[in-house]
Write a protein that holds these residues in place. Structure first.
Motif: not given
Length: 87
Positions: A19-20, A42-69
């Motif tokens: 959402s952010t 749901r469509a946004e989540l699909v886009e993020w997952l396709a871009a490589g975002y893994d919501p369960l990857d806590w070790v690499n958060y927030p880099e994981n989210a920023q890369r997918a963004a």
């Protein structure tokens, strides 16, 4: 930590991150206070997952989210800044 707790927290983090970034990356509709539909989220989540975002990857958060963004923003820019069309 129980698996259900990890999944719940991961879903919460994913929803907050999506959402952010979505609010910053996409031009707002005529009424920015209008809530998103479930299909849009749901469509946004699909886009993020396709871009490589893994919501369960806590070790690499927030880099994981920023890369997918960045990837999602580039894909949207290539499409002409059009938000995801959901029918």
């Amino acid at each position: 930590m129980k698996l259900s707790s990890r999944i719940g927290l991961g879903a919460l983090l994913a929803a907050m991150g999506i959402s952010t970034v979505y609010a910053q990356a996409v031009t707002q509709p005529a009424d920015p206070s209008a809530p998103k539909t479930r299909a849009q989220v749901r469509a946004e989540l699909v886009e993020w997952l396709a871009a490589g975002y893994d919501p369960l990857d806590w070790v690499n958060y927030p880099e994981n989210a920023q890369r997918a963004a960045r990837i999602v923003a580039q894909q949207r820019e290539q499409r002409g800044n059009a938000p995801t069309a959901v029918q």
